[in-house]
Scaffold this motif. Structure first.
Motif, PDB file in Angstrom:
ATOM      1  N   VAL A 486       0.718  -1.160   0.106  1.00 20.13           N
ATOM      2  CA  VAL A 486      -0.177  -0.033   0.144  1.00 20.13           C
ATOM      3  C   VAL A 486       0.860   1.268   0.007  1.00 20.13           C
ATOM      4  N   ASN A 487       1.744   1.328   1.084  1.00 20.52           N
ATOM      5  CA  ASN A 487       2.575   2.627   1.099  1.00 20.52           C
ATOM      6  C   ASN A 487       3.664   2.800  -0.211  1.00 20.52           C
ATOM      7  N   ARG A 488       4.001   1.872  -0.717  1.00 23.07           N
ATOM      8  CA  ARG A 488       4.950   1.596  -1.863  1.00 23.07           C
ATOM      9  C   ARG A 488       4.145   2.065  -3.018  1.00 23.07           C
ATOM     10  N   ALA A 489       2.656   1.681  -3.374  1.00 25.42           N
ATOM     11  CA  ALA A 489       1.974   2.218  -4.094  1.00 25.42           C
ATOM     12  C   ALA A 489       1.619   3.730  -4.224  1.00 25.42           C
ATOM     13  N   GLY A 490       1.435   4.202  -2.983  1.00 29.45           N
ATOM     14  CA  GLY A 490       1.322   5.567  -2.974  1.00 29.45           C
ATOM     15  C   GLY A 490       2.555   6.395  -3.226  1.00 29.45           C
ATOM     16  N   ALA A 491       3.563   5.652  -2.822  1.00 30.63           N
ATOM     17  CA  ALA A 491       4.924   6.647  -3.186  1.00 30.63           C
ATOM     18  C   ALA A 491       5.036   6.374  -4.760  1.00 30.63           C
ATOM     19  N   HIS A 492       4.998   5.459  -5.400  1.00 31.03           N
ATOM     20  CA  HIS A 492       4.938   5.627  -6.853  1.00 31.03           C
ATOM     21  C   HIS A 492       3.905   6.340  -7.430  1.00 31.03           C
ATOM     22  N   ALA A 493       2.773   6.492  -6.944  1.00 29.15           N
ATOM     23  CA  ALA A 493       2.030   7.466  -7.761  1.00 29.15           C
ATOM     24  C   ALA A 493       2.534   8.934  -7.506  1.00 29.15           C
ATOM     25  N   ALA A 494       2.963   9.383  -6.249  1.00 28.16           N
ATOM     26  CA  ALA A 494       3.126  10.489  -5.826  1.00 28.16           C
ATOM     27  C   ALA A 494       4.739  10.876  -6.865  1.00 28.16           C
ATOM     28  N   GLY A 501       5.132  13.433 -14.494  1.00 26.45           N
ATOM     29  CA  GLY A 501       4.307  12.334 -15.662  1.00 26.45           C
ATOM     30  C   GLY A 501       2.841  13.061 -15.996  1.00 26.45           C
ATOM     31  N   ASP A 502       2.300  12.538 -16.781  1.00 21.59           N
ATOM     32  CA  ASP A 502       0.988  12.950 -17.328  1.00 21.59           C
ATOM     33  C   ASP A 502       0.013  12.606 -16.304  1.00 21.59           C
ATOM     34  N   PRO A 503      -0.817  13.289 -15.562  1.00 23.97           N
ATOM     35  CA  PRO A 503      -1.824  12.828 -14.493  1.00 23.97           C
ATOM     36  C   PRO A 503      -3.065  11.923 -15.108  1.00 23.97           C
ATOM     37  N   GLU A 504      -3.160  12.476 -16.635  1.00 26.75           N
ATOM     38  CA  GLU A 504      -4.293  11.827 -17.471  1.00 26.75           C
ATOM     39  C   GLU A 504      -3.820  10.299 -17.619  1.00 26.75           C
ATOM     40  N   ARG A 505      -2.449  10.102 -17.854  1.00 28.67           N
ATOM     41  CA  ARG A 505      -2.079   8.970 -17.941  1.00 28.67           C
ATOM     42  C   ARG A 505      -2.323   8.220 -16.738  1.00 28.67           C
ATOM     43  N   LEU A 506      -2.001   8.777 -15.472  1.00 26.08           N
ATOM     44  CA  LEU A 506      -2.084   8.138 -14.359  1.00 26.08           C
ATOM     45  C   LEU A 506      -3.321   7.551 -14.185  1.00 26.08           C
ATOM     46  N   PHE A 524     -14.758   1.098  -6.533  1.00 24.47           N
ATOM     47  CA  PHE A 524     -15.158   2.006  -7.476  1.00 24.47           C
ATOM     48  C   PHE A 524     -15.541   3.638  -7.077  1.00 24.47           C
ATOM     49  N   GLN A 525     -16.083   3.569  -6.022  1.00 24.06           N
ATOM     50  CA  GLN A 525     -16.369   4.831  -5.341  1.00 24.06           C
ATOM     51  C   GLN A 525     -15.118   5.629  -5.166  1.00 24.06           C
ATOM     52  N   ALA A 526     -14.094   5.182  -4.634  1.00 22.04           N
ATOM     53  CA  ALA A 526     -12.811   5.449  -4.175  1.00 22.04           C
ATOM     54  C   ALA A 526     -12.230   6.126  -5.652  1.00 22.04           C
ATOM     55  N   TYR A 527     -11.918   5.557  -6.493  1.00 20.50           N
ATOM     56  CA  TYR A 527     -11.597   5.955  -7.764  1.00 20.50           C
ATOM     57  C   TYR A 527     -12.050   7.074  -8.466  1.00 20.50           C
ATOM     58  N   GLU A 528     -13.579   6.959  -8.303  1.00 24.89           N
ATOM     59  CA  GLU A 528     -14.135   8.112  -9.150  1.00 24.89           C
ATOM     60  C   GLU A 528     -14.105   9.478  -8.047  1.00 24.89           C
ATOM     61  N   ALA A 529     -14.187   9.335  -6.775  1.00 23.40           N
ATOM     62  CA  ALA A 529     -14.150  10.368  -6.026  1.00 23.40           C
ATOM     63  C   ALA A 529     -12.893  11.064  -6.064  1.00 23.40           C
ATOM     64  N   ALA A 530     -11.752  10.390  -5.977  1.00 20.35           N
ATOM     65  CA  ALA A 530     -10.467  10.909  -6.152  1.00 20.35           C
ATOM     66  C   ALA A 530     -10.167  11.618  -7.346  1.00 20.35           C
ATOM     67  N   CYS A 531     -10.591  11.044  -8.342  1.00 17.64           N
ATOM     68  CA  CYS A 531     -10.381  11.606  -9.728  1.00 17.64           C
ATOM     69  C   CYS A 531     -11.216  12.859 -10.074  1.00 17.64           C
ATOM     70  N   ALA A 540      -0.893  21.884  -6.871  1.00 16.34           N
ATOM     71  CA  ALA A 540      -0.407  20.406  -7.149  1.00 16.34           C
ATOM     72  C   ALA A 540      -0.160  19.784  -5.908  1.00 16.34           C
ATOM     73  N   ALA A 541      -0.039  20.053  -4.496  1.00 19.11           N
ATOM     74  CA  ALA A 541       0.024  19.171  -3.710  1.00 19.11           C
ATOM     75  C   ALA A 541      -1.351  18.562  -3.404  1.00 19.11           C
ATOM     76  N   GLU A 542      -2.466  19.391  -3.321  1.00 19.99           N
ATOM     77  CA  GLU A 542      -3.834  18.598  -3.282  1.00 19.99           C
ATOM     78  C   GLU A 542      -3.900  17.592  -4.005  1.00 19.99           C
ATOM     79  N   ARG A 543      -3.514  17.753  -5.417  1.00 19.78           N
ATOM     80  CA  ARG A 543      -4.003  16.912  -6.471  1.00 19.78           C
ATOM     81  C   ARG A 543      -2.865  15.422  -6.202  1.00 19.78           C
TER      82      ARG A 543
END
Length: 596
Positions: A486-494, A501-506, A524-531, A540-543
């Motif tokens: 989990v933490n590693r996934a968050g670090a890779h996204a950040a 990196g292009d946020p649209e691609r992410l 499903f909800q988590a993905y849609e709400a975050a996007c 940029a920090a909030e995004r």
């Protein structure tokens, strides 16, 4: 049926005597694998690929005019191709002629329905009978023939609101959430998203009685304010039938989308945090569904009426101990709400800008600090939309900082707060009703209650502007293949974002991973709400925090068994003409002609 084809459209297939002796034959005619049968003195030609799963029908059996596939025992009326089993679909049949002792076949199917008509009908069958493979085929085929995805979504929405007595639920919410993000995805993943959403809708409706509607009142001259009062009173006393009649009357009388939204959100915030936020999120998703299919749609009343039972029966948070002990948060809300009109009046004519440190105040350990921050913002002119936006970010940051030493089920706690806050923010973009401030306070109270799940907080990824976006994205997708990263996934996204990196691609990659999993409602909800919250912001920090939250939440729930992806893959391969059985590769036409 189509008219008979011209004679020059026929192609030589097999000697009649050979067909009579063998009873069946497999031939390829202009690339079409055709199964020929000599049965009861007649020659019949059908597509050799069973429309269910592609098994060769020449390996089936024929008895009394019925062709049976030996793989899943799908049965077909041999002369016309119609199936006895709706899960199997009808098989194409072809005209035949005998010329000088040789059977000739025209490879143009007898059926005349355009593909779009056929697959719309199959989509209805799949929804009505909860047939996942049929839904997958329909989702793929309708997109391939150019049908607007919004039409497919509309079919699912109308089915879900009419055929579930309990009304709007998770399936419809998932369908609309995915519909909202279709533009983020490539063509194949759009098909997957539609299939996932439709599957959730039909699963919700399976074995449920249909919804029987209440009629609107005959009166059309009742002021909207009175209808709203009636609606809220009926919801208050849990009278779903009376509330539905009132709501339908408001629709029939021509109430605007803003008025109808205001009526619904007022009832949804007369009590605190209904059903851990799901009720309000359903209200939001129903209104978003009408954004897609049209508020003037003849079924608009059905869509909104599907919310009423949930509103009237919802659990009310002020009845739970967490809202009463050790601090009576519900009483604090009531005291503020009694002064809400005065707070709003104090802010008239002022323009509020979120001050530095506002998120920290919303994350305070003292609820008085949280209430003071919100009340002061209203007095300084903060609109519902501005305040809802601020609270939505504070809730999303709770997810980004969720500590993995908590119980796994506590992911749902921070998730509920975030998606509820997102729904309140979305509603605030539709209506400026003062009552909606109550939803903002509900969300903020839950941000406060969730504080222990960030104690201690998860480590925040340190900035890495030199990161390689491609490597970070590859690392993120690898995290989704193994539990506990989990933490590693968050670090890779950040770091993907840090490195330019292009946020649209992410977002597209996150969505692509999502629609390949047997994922649950909340994911499903988590993905849609975050996007959505990401798209509405420029900071940029909030995004960064919001997509980190999405990546961490998805990673916590992956991988799954991916059974749905298997079904989708079968459907796509069948529609592409591939074989899905046996060890050999290639199309059935290649097999029929003996090609390697």
């Amino acid at each position: 049926m189509a008219s008979e084809p011209e004679s020059d459209a026929f192609h030589e297939a097999v000697p009649l005597a050979e067909l009579e002796a063998e009873g069946r034959a497999l031939v390829a005619v202009e690339g079409v694998p055709v199964a020929l049968f000599h049965h009861e003195g007649e020659i019949r030609a059908v597509n050799n690929r069973c429309p269910h799963m592609g098994f060769p029908l020449t390996e089936g059996s024929v008895d009394e005019g019925v062709l049976t596939c030996h793989w899943h025992h799908a049965r077909f009326e041999l002369s016309c191709g119609d199936t006895f089993d709706p899960w199997a679909d009808d098989v194409d049949t072809y005209p035949t002629e005998v010329r000088e002792g040789v059977v000739h076949v025209n490879p143009t199917p007898r059926r005349s329905d355009p593909p779009a008509v056929h697959w719309r009908e199959r989509l209805d069958d799949g929804l009505e009978q909860n047939l996942r493979l049929v839904l997958a085929k329909s989702a793929v085929a309708l997109q391939d023939v150019g049908v607007d995805p919004a039409e497919t979504v509309e079919t699912g929405v109308l089915f879900g609101t009419r055929y579930r007595e309990g009304g709007w639920s998770s399936g419809l919410t998932i369908l609309v959430a995915l519909a909202n993000r279709l533009d983020d995805l490539d063509d194949e993943d759009r098909k997957r998203a539609l299939y996932q959403g439709l599957t959730e809708v039909t699963s919700d409706c399976a074995d449920q009685p249909p919804k029987f509607d209440q009629e609107e009142f005959a009166a059309r001259d009742v002021p909207f304010e009175r209808l709203e009062s009636w609606f809220r009173e009926n919801v208050e006393v849990r009278d779903a039938d009376g509330a539905e009649r009132t709501l339908r009357t408001a629709v029939a009388a021509g109430a605007t989308p803003e008025q109808l939204t205001g009526m619904l959100v007022a009832a949804a915030t007369d009590h605190r945090y209904l059903d851990t936020g799901h009720t309000f999120d359903y209200v939001n998703k129903a209104t978003e569904a009408l954004d897609l299919i049209g508020w003037d749609h003849e079924a608009a009343a059905d869509v909104l009426a599907s919310l009423v039972r949930g509103l009237a029966s919802a659990d009310r948070a002020e009845e739970r101990s967490s809202w009463r002990q050790p601090v009576d948060l519900a009483a604090m809300c009531d005291e503020t709400f009694d002064r809400l009109d005065d707070l709003v009046a104090e802010g008239e004519g002022k323009e509020w800008k979120r001050p530095d440190g506002f998120t920290d105040r919303l994350h305070a350990a003292d609820p008085e600090e949280v209430f003071d921050a919100l009340e002061g913002a209203i007095e300084d002119g903060a609109t519902v939309e501005q305040l809802a936006r601020a609270v939505a970010y504070a809730a999303g940051r709770r997810v980004a900082l969720f500590a993995t030493n908590n119980e796994f089920s506590d992911w749902n706690t921070v998730h509920h707060t975030f998606t509820f806050a997102n729904a309140v923010h979305r509603a605030a973009q539709r209506t400026e009703t003062t009552e909606l401030y109550r939803g903002v306070f509900d969300a903020a109270v839950n941000v406060y209650l969730d504080r222990f799940l960030n104690t201690p907080p998860a480590p925040e990824p340190s900035p890495d502007p030199d990161a390689d976006p491609d490597e970070e994205l590859e690392g993120l997708l690898t995290c989704f293949e193994t539990q506990g990263r989990v933490n590693r996934a968050g670090a890779h996204a950040a770091h993907y974002l840090d490195g330019g990196g292009d946020p649209e691609r992410l977002k597209a990659e996150l969505g692509s991973a999502l629609v390949r999993e047997d994922t649950g409602f909340h994911t499903f909800q988590a993905y849609e709400a975050a996007c959505r919250q990401f798209d509405l912001r420029e900071d940029a920090a909030e995004r960064r925090d919001l997509l980190v939250a999405a990546a961490r939440y998805l990673s916590a729930h992956y991988p799954t068994r991916r059974e749905r992806e298997g079904t989708f893959s079968i459907a796509a391969r069948l529609l592409d003409g591939e074989r899905v059985h046996g060890a050999d590769a290639g199309s059935d036409a290649e097999v029929a002609t003996g090609d390697d």
